[in-house]
Design an enzyme around this catalytic site. Sequence first.
Site, PDB file in Angstrom:
ATOM      1  N   HIS A 115       0.764  -1.288   0.238  1.00  0.00           N
ATOM      2  CA  HIS A 115      -0.420  -0.173  -0.051  1.00  0.00           C
ATOM      3  C   HIS A 115       0.904   1.022   0.288  1.00  0.00           C
ATOM      4  CE1 HIS A 115       0.966   0.012   4.606  1.00  0.00           C
ATOM      5  NE2 HIS A 115       0.736   0.660   4.600  1.00  0.00           N
ATOM      6  N   HIS A 179       3.449   9.971  12.195  1.00  0.00           N
ATOM      7  CA  HIS A 179       3.230   8.518  12.698  1.00  0.00           C
ATOM      8  C   HIS A 179       3.458   7.279  13.316  1.00  0.00           C
ATOM      9  CE1 HIS A 179       3.982   7.513   8.826  1.00  0.00           C
ATOM     10  NE2 HIS A 179       2.862   6.109   8.507  1.00  0.00           N
TER      11      HIS A 179
HETATM   12  O1  LIG Z   1       1.846  -2.214   7.725  1.00  0.00           O
HETATM   13  C1  LIG Z   1       1.275  -1.994   7.719  1.00  0.00           C
HETATM   14  O2  LIG Z   1       0.460  -2.910   7.887  1.00  0.00           O
HETATM   15  C2  LIG Z   1       0.652  -0.838   8.174  1.00  0.00           C
HETATM   16  C3  LIG Z   1       0.897   0.228   8.314  1.00  0.00           C
HETATM   17  C4  LIG Z   1       0.519   1.914   7.956  1.00  0.00           C
HETATM   18  C5  LIG Z   1      -0.678   2.280   9.380  1.00  0.00           C
HETATM   19  C6  LIG Z   1      -1.345   3.643   9.497  1.00  0.00           C
HETATM   20  C7  LIG Z   1      -0.147   4.046   8.875  1.00  0.00           C
HETATM   21  C8  LIG Z   1       0.389   4.182   7.634  1.00  0.00           C
HETATM   22  O3  LIG Z   1       0.887   5.011   7.203  1.00  0.00           O
HETATM   23  C9  LIG Z   1       0.489   2.921   7.085  1.00  0.00           C
HETATM   24  O4  LIG Z   1       2.115   2.884   6.047  1.00  0.00           O
HETATM   25 FE   LIG Z   2       3.202   4.052   5.920  1.00  0.00          FE
END
Ligand SMILES: O=C(O)/C=C/c1cccc(O)c1O
Ligand SMILES: [Fe+2]
Length: 312
Positions: A115, A179
Site C-alpha cells: 500500500h 505517525h
Molecule cells: O504495514 C502495515 O500493516 C500498516 C501500515 C500503516 C498504518 C497506518 C498508517 C500508515 O501510513 C501505514 O503505512
Molecule cells: Fe506507511
Amino acid sequence: MTIKLKCLSHTPLRGLNDPGAEVVSEVDAVIASARAEVETFDPELIVIFAPDHYNGLFYDLMPPFVIATAAESVGDYMTQLGALSVDQKLAQELARFILDHDVDIALSHRLQVDHGCTQTLEELTGSLTRYPVIPIIINSVAPPFAPYRRVRRLGEVVGRFLATLDKRVLVVGTGGLSHEPPVPLLDGAPEAISEFLICGRNPTPEARAARQARTIAAGKIYGTELSTQTPLNAEWDQAFIDLLLSGRLDAVDDFRIEDISKAAGRSTHEVRTWVAAFAALAAAGRYSARSDYYRPINEWIAGYGVMSAEPC
Ligand SMILES: O=C(O)/C=C/c1cccc(O)c1O
Ligand SMILES: [Fe+2]
C-alpha cells in the site's frame, strides 16, 4: 522535460477506520482534485518514491534504496492486486545513471510492493497501470536507515536523469507525515516476529487478515491514553511542510533519525520519499510549492498532508 510533483500521506486505514464524514469528504475532495490535475497533465512517466512495510523487503536482504524494473502489488488492505506498468527499459537506464553518479541502489527485476506504493498510485491515477511508472523504494520502516543527506542526493540524481528525457514526468512521494503504526522492530523482537521480519514474504490470508485487524485496532485507540504508540505531531509536520515550501532542502541534511522517531513517531521517516521527490524536482531549478491539505487524523494513524510543486 516537463515535471510536476505530488506528495501525499498514505494510510491503509482510509475506508477501514474512518474519521467523521466531514473529514472524509474533505480528503476525498483533495484527492479528487489532485487526480484531476494529474489527468490534465497526462504524464508520460511517473517516478514514485515509496516505502515498503515488510511486504516486499525483509531483513534477509534489506537495501536502503531499490529501483524496480518490474513490480507487483501484494494487494494489502484495500489496494489492488497485480502488476504495475513499469517502464522496464527506462528503469534500467535510470539504475545505471544513479550508479554512475555515485549513489548505490539495489535493482529488482521482480519487486513486490504494498500500500505504501500502490495506494497513492491508485488515488492519483485510478489504477496501477494507467501510466508508465518507475517505483523507487526508500527504506523508511526497517532501521538502520541511510541518512537524509543520502536520500536528498538520490532524489537529485534521479532529477538529473529526468532532465535528459523529452517527456512529461510526474514525481510522487508517498508516506508520512508524523505517525507510528504498530509495525514491529527487529531489535528485541521475539522469535516468531523476528522470523517474520527477516523472511515473511507471501503471508497466508489468515496472517494478513490478523495484521490488518491489529492495525485497525491500533487506529481505534491512537492518540488516546490507551495507545503506547508515539502520537501525531502537528507541529513537526508543519515545520517539515514549511521547509519544503521554502525550498531550503539542504536543511534535511541535519535531520537526526533518532530525534525524529522520538518527536513524531518511527514511521515519520516515510517523509524520506517527499525529500527525494522534492530533490528530484529541485534538480530542474527553483520550484514553487503549495500545501494542498494538512490535518492530523488519529483514526488513520496519519499526519495527513498533500503537497504539489512545479518549476517556477
Ligand atoms: O504495514 C502495515 O500493516 C500498516 C501500515 C500503516 C498504518 C497506518 C498508517 C500508515 O501510513 C501505514 O503505512
Ligand atoms: Fe506507511
